[in-house]
Design an enzyme around this catalytic site. Structure first.
Site, PDB file in Angstrom:
ATOM      1  N   LYS A  27      -2.170  -1.502  -3.937  1.00 52.94           N
ATOM      2  CA  LYS A  27      -3.314  -0.395  -3.728  1.00 52.94           C
ATOM      3  C   LYS A  27      -2.341   0.744  -3.765  1.00 52.94           C
ATOM      4  O   LYS A  27      -1.301   0.937  -3.065  1.00 52.94           O
ATOM      5  CB  LYS A  27      -3.683  -0.504  -2.455  1.00 52.94           C
ATOM      6  CG  LYS A  27      -4.766   0.719  -2.059  1.00 52.94           C
ATOM      7  CD  LYS A  27      -5.338   0.558  -0.699  1.00 52.94           C
ATOM      8  CE  LYS A  27      -6.159   1.813  -0.382  1.00 52.94           C
ATOM      9  NZ  LYS A  27      -6.272   1.827   1.059  1.00 52.94           N
ATOM     10  N   LYS A  36       0.859  -1.198   0.029  1.00 50.99           N
ATOM     11  CA  LYS A  36      -0.142  -0.009   0.071  1.00 50.99           C
ATOM     12  C   LYS A  36       0.856   1.134   0.049  1.00 50.99           C
ATOM     13  O   LYS A  36       1.563   1.406   0.609  1.00 50.99           O
ATOM     14  CB  LYS A  36      -0.669  -0.276   1.367  1.00 50.99           C
ATOM     15  CG  LYS A  36      -1.630   1.298   1.175  1.00 50.99           C
ATOM     16  CD  LYS A  36      -2.823   1.241   2.428  1.00 50.99           C
ATOM     17  CE  LYS A  36      -3.642   2.358   2.529  1.00 50.99           C
ATOM     18  NZ  LYS A  36      -4.656   2.570   3.715  1.00 50.99           N
TER      19      LYS A  36
HETATM   20  C1  PBG Z   1      -7.164   3.883   5.583  1.00 45.31           C
HETATM   21  C2  PBG Z   1      -7.583   3.553   4.090  1.00 45.31           C
HETATM   22  C3  PBG Z   1      -7.366   4.284   3.169  1.00 45.31           C
HETATM   23  C4  PBG Z   1      -8.160   3.822   2.130  1.00 45.31           C
HETATM   24  C5  PBG Z   1      -8.467   2.562   2.606  1.00 45.31           C
HETATM   25  N1  PBG Z   1      -8.136   2.673   3.829  1.00 45.31           N
HETATM   26  C6  PBG Z   1      -6.902   5.740   3.102  1.00 45.31           C
HETATM   27  C7  PBG Z   1      -5.762   6.014   3.642  1.00 45.31           C
HETATM   28  O1  PBG Z   1      -4.762   5.219   3.680  1.00 45.31           O
HETATM   29  O2  PBG Z   1      -5.345   7.257   3.885  1.00 45.31           O
HETATM   30  C8  PBG Z   1      -8.239   4.383   0.808  1.00 45.31           C
HETATM   31  C9  PBG Z   1      -9.273   3.891  -0.175  1.00 45.31           C
HETATM   32  C10 PBG Z   1      -9.654   4.874  -1.144  1.00 45.31           C
HETATM   33  O3  PBG Z   1      -8.856   5.691  -1.507  1.00 45.31           O
HETATM   34  O4  PBG Z   1     -10.264   4.341  -2.133  1.00 45.31           O
HETATM   35  N2  PBG Z   1      -6.928   2.865   6.379  1.00 45.31           N
END
Ligand code: PBG
Length: 338
Positions: free
Chosen positions: A259, A205
């Site tokens: 992701k 991620k």
């Molecule tokens: C946070 C989380 C995020 C997303 C899913 N879980 C945002 C972040 O890490 O700040 C993003 C998903 C998306 O942008 O569709 N735990």
């Protein structure tokens, strides 16, 4: 060379276009199969009434638990049988430790319970991280000096996992990027008798600019600083992606994830080839918002662009795709007889 009516201008031994002449012939070449069952629909729940539009995500709303059930029914009717849930926690329920995350009667636990009660066949995937619950808006606990407390956070995440499993989650999905959380969550779930609950690890991620609209949806943006000490550098190496994936595999993950998806399709392919676990791609909020904005402006044909994008993610190696386009895509697949 003399040109007769039957001769070609070019003397070619290969003409790839022969295989593109008719729909039936073109179908032979299709390797990227996309079906509604590959899609996971992310949904936002809130404590209010009805639906609340999200400005930066046209077509997506925060849903009351009642509306969540309506949306789940629509999804199920279209063959989308996996739903990923995220809570918009009321501000007055947020604190520094994200205490609300383990409230057995909290909004999120209620939503999970209702969803499983009404639709036992739907796979419910629940998000684990502190950011929706935390006044700091970070995925982990912060020290007074503003540093992320990795190991203390992991302890909390494991408790959150058990709380979600008790509410009925089929798959828990830690999105926090703390070190060691997969092993701790697996052990906590097993100890509590939830051997059957799977872990979808947000293994690769990135600290991406594409999460903006999601943070609007949950009002979960960091109140200070950024997430670069736990999420990966967007220009990082394949080795880092492989290392994060390996650690999560070793600690008991059931799914890996890459992701965001679009800017990282190369990483998805590399991870997919290196491991035998299913890999999911998260087609994140900013990717969705870009397509929506261009479609609303009339710059692109939304249906074509969405099916092309999701198909490309499948070709890059995604077994499953988390996407806010899931319901539209499922409807279009049906209409096109794909
Ligand atoms: C946070 C989380 C995020 C997303 C899913 N879980 C945002 C972040 O890490 O700040 C993003 C998903 C998306 O942008 O569709 N735990």
């Amino acid at each position: 060379m003399t040109i007769t009516s039957r001769a070609s201008l070019l003397d070619l031994s290969e003409r790839p276009r022969r295989l593109r002449r008719t729909p039936a012939l073109r179908a032979f070449l299709r390797e990227a199969h996309l079906a509604p069952s590959h899609l996971i629909l992310p949904l936002f729940v809130h404590d209010g009434e009805g639906r609340e539009f999200i400005r930066s995500m046209p077509g997506v709303s925060r849903l009351s638990v009642g509306e969540l059930l309506r949306e789940a029914e629509a999804a199920s009717n279209l063959g989308v049988t996996s739903i990923a849930l995220f809570p918009r926690v009321p501000d007055e329920r947020k604190d520094k430790r994200g205490t609300e995350a383990t409230n057995p009667n909290g909004l999120f636990q209620r939503a999970i319970r209702e969803l499983k009660r009404e639709f036992p066949h739907i796979a419910v995937v629940t998000d684990i991280a502190l950011d929706p619950y935390s006044t700091d808006g970070h995925d982990g606990l912060l020290s007074d000096a503003g540093e992320i407390l990795n190991d203390e956070t992991v302890e909390l995440l494991a408790r959150i996992a058990v709380s979600q499993a008790q509410a009925g989650a089929d798959v828990v999905a830690p999105s926090d990027m703390m070190d060691g959380r997969i092993g701790a969550i697996r052990a906590a779930l097993d100890d509590a008798g939830f051997q059957h609950v799977a872990i979808m690890a947000y293994s690769t991620k990135y600290a991406s600019g594409y999460y903006g609209p999601f943070r609007d949806a949950l009002d979960s943006a960091p109140r200070g600083g950024d997430k670069k000490t736990y999420q990966m550098d967007p220009l990082g190496s394949y080795r880092e992606a492989l290392r994060e994936s390996r650690l999560d595999v070793e600690q008991g993950a059931d799914f890996l994830m890459v992701k965001p998806a679009l800017a990282y399709l190369d990483v998805l392919r590399v991870v997919r080839d290196a491991f035998d676990l299913p890999v999911v791609a998260y087609n994140v909020s900013g990717e969705y918002a870009m397509v929506k904005a261009a479609a609303l402006a009339g710059y692109v044909d939304e249906r074509k662009v969405v099916l092309e994008t999701l198909g490309g993610m499948r070709r890059a190696g995604a077994d499953g795709i988390l996407t806010y386009h899931a319901l539209d895509a499922a409807r279009w697949l049906k209409e096109e007889g794909l």
